[in-house]
Design a protein around this motif. Sequence first.
Motif: not given
Length: 267
Positions: A173-178, A190-198, A240-251
């Motif tokens: 909630p209250n976190v605009p992201a797409q 697989v390709f990603v286009n970051i429209n909006n991420l904090p 489905a696909f999801a994105i999480t915030l992890e330590k640099r380099g990935g988890a």
Amino acid sequence: MFTAVDITEIINSGLLELYVLGLTNAEETKQVDEWRAQYTEVNAEIATIEGIVQSYVQQYDKTPPADLKEKILARLSEEKGINIPRRATIQSRWTQYGMVASIALLVGSVVLNVVYYGRWQDSQRQVARLESEKQELFAQNQSQSTALSSAEGELGVLKSPTLKMVTLASVKPNVPAQVTVYWDTAKNNVFVNINNLPPAPADKQYQLWALVDGVPVDAGVMELNITALQQLKQINKAQAFAITLEKRGGAVSPTLEEMIVLGTVKV
């Protein structure tokens, strides 16, 4: 008017010889000129002296020796039986002229060196500026070529008939992201286009996950500062696909509390 004795004194003074040789000062020259205007004897004597000088100079008409004037004075003294005064200024005057000429040449050389060195520096600066502009234009051309190649590549991806587009929306909630995921089901790309991420902390990085039969599969990490499509890891199956915030380099496995966006694949 001068008497005959006075004229003789003038002739025997040696001043007329110095006059002919150009060794008299301004005051002496003026005096002799006045005598010439008044006395024919003075003019006659000067003509005689000039004849002697001319005959002597002709012996050295190609390369006169340095002591020519001294020799002429000596011969005049011998032929006329008088003592013509030697001017210390004869040698010193020529020496002074030589010194002045040398200094003038030195100063001129220094000035020319400064001028041409300044021009050389200007030319070097112009060369450096042109080289810099050349490198800048080359870099711009390379950048434009890269951008064109990237755009052509993206166009090729988007035109694929087996491409699926999945929109991932914010789950907080209250976190605009797409983020938009482009998944080629035939080639598994697989390709990603970051429209909006904090913005992410320096030690953190966003990571994409493919949900395969309820199990998260690592699909790669992404960079926020890239505006073009980013190609990540291949995925051959996903619901489905999801994105999480992890330590640099990935988890190895996702931190569910740090999930930012989620989107399902439409059948």
